[in-house]
Write an enzyme that holds these catalytic residues in place. Sequence first.
Site, PDB file in Angstrom:
ATOM      1  N   LYS A   1       0.836  -1.207   0.000  1.00  0.00           N
ATOM      2  CA  LYS A   1       0.000   0.000   0.000  1.00  0.00           C
ATOM      3  C   LYS A   1       0.871   1.258   0.000  1.00  0.00           C
ATOM      4  O   LYS A   1       0.571   2.229  -0.692  1.00  0.00           O
ATOM      5  CB  LYS A   1      -0.949  -0.029   1.204  1.00  0.00           C
ATOM      6  CG  LYS A   1      -2.087  -1.031   1.017  1.00  0.00           C
ATOM      7  CD  LYS A   1      -2.782  -1.406   2.312  1.00  0.00           C
ATOM      8  CE  LYS A   1      -3.774  -2.545   2.056  1.00  0.00           C
ATOM      9  NZ  LYS A   1      -4.382  -3.084   3.266  1.00  0.00           N
TER      10      LYS A   1
ATOM     11  N   GLN B   1      -5.107  -1.823   9.198  1.00  0.00           N
ATOM     12  CA  GLN B   1      -4.820  -3.139   8.612  1.00  0.00           C
ATOM     13  C   GLN B   1      -5.394  -4.259   9.489  1.00  0.00           C
ATOM     14  O   GLN B   1      -5.125  -4.316  10.683  1.00  0.00           O
ATOM     15  CB  GLN B   1      -3.299  -3.316   8.437  1.00  0.00           C
ATOM     16  CG  GLN B   1      -2.891  -4.617   7.788  1.00  0.00           C
ATOM     17  CD  GLN B   1      -3.401  -4.740   6.360  1.00  0.00           C
ATOM     18  OE1 GLN B   1      -3.317  -3.796   5.579  1.00  0.00           O
ATOM     19  NE2 GLN B   1      -3.927  -5.891   6.029  1.00  0.00           N
TER      20      GLN B   1
ATOM     21  N   ASP C   1     -11.539   1.822   3.143  1.00  0.00           N
ATOM     22  CA  ASP C   1     -11.713   0.372   3.001  1.00  0.00           C
ATOM     23  C   ASP C   1     -13.166   0.014   2.717  1.00  0.00           C
ATOM     24  O   ASP C   1     -13.460  -1.098   2.291  1.00  0.00           O
ATOM     25  CB  ASP C   1     -11.260  -0.340   4.276  1.00  0.00           C
ATOM     26  CG  ASP C   1      -9.897  -1.020   4.126  1.00  0.00           C
ATOM     27  OD1 ASP C   1      -9.509  -1.314   2.974  1.00  0.00           O
ATOM     28  OD2 ASP C   1      -9.235  -1.258   5.145  1.00  0.00           O
TER      29      ASP C   1
END
Length: 281
Positions: free
Chosen positions: A52, A96, A119
């Site tokens: 990322k 995460q 997300d």
Amino acid sequence: MAIRIDGKLISAQIKDEIKEETARLKEKGREVTLAVIQVGEDPASSVYVGNKKKACEYVGFRSLAYELPEETKEVELLELIQKLNESSDVDGILVQLPLPKHLNEDTVIATIAPEKDVDGFHAVNTGNLWIGKECFVSCTPAGIIELLKRTGITIEGKECVIVGRSNIVGKPMAALMLKENATVTVCHSRTQSLKDVTKRADILIVAIGKPHFITKEYVKEGATVIDVGIHRLEGKKLCGDVAFDEVEPIAGAITPVPGGVGPMTIAMLMNNCLEAAKRKG
């Protein structure tokens, strides 16, 4: 022989488009910023976070990395998220997953401001997806829609079967396919006569986490097969939920593993972050 849907190529095209738009924003004095929080040192998570960061660098985003120790208390993590929520120069926040067991993932996700939830996991975003309002969409399902469209595969009017009902892939995938006017069936561990259902599919999307589970007996000739699974077998070979060598000869189009759905997830994360910056104006 099936068309191989090239996720590497399509994700590279998307990132190049984002890079151009990011450069135009920079010329106007606007920098896109993504904050990434990792708790603990899970090796797979570290790889994902590294990818990322590289993607941010490539498209021209500023990335803020918060690498917290495994023993971080929930209140400390929530305080950091709240601080990032309030920061005017942070466009997207990503925590995460998975988190260490002492941290409640639902509580953590609910603390992220919906307008910074790149997300697409917050209940506000998932709810808005189902009622057709503007929202951030979970990156893997959003990437699958792009794979289909950019490969020239028609979705409207087609019968789509999704195997797996997770909150991250199966459920949002169903909502997106309905939005594209497909006829959608969602299968799961309690589905009876699974082969009969999957063999009806013009578009078969598989996300069940079982290596090589879908064999040729499950697939209609000429169907488009999207394999979301990724597994590392003995000898470190990667494979998906679909028995690729068996299914490819009868499919009309198919995603390989690796190089299919995987690269699209990060490309769509970058796309969500850019969108978050644009919505802020």
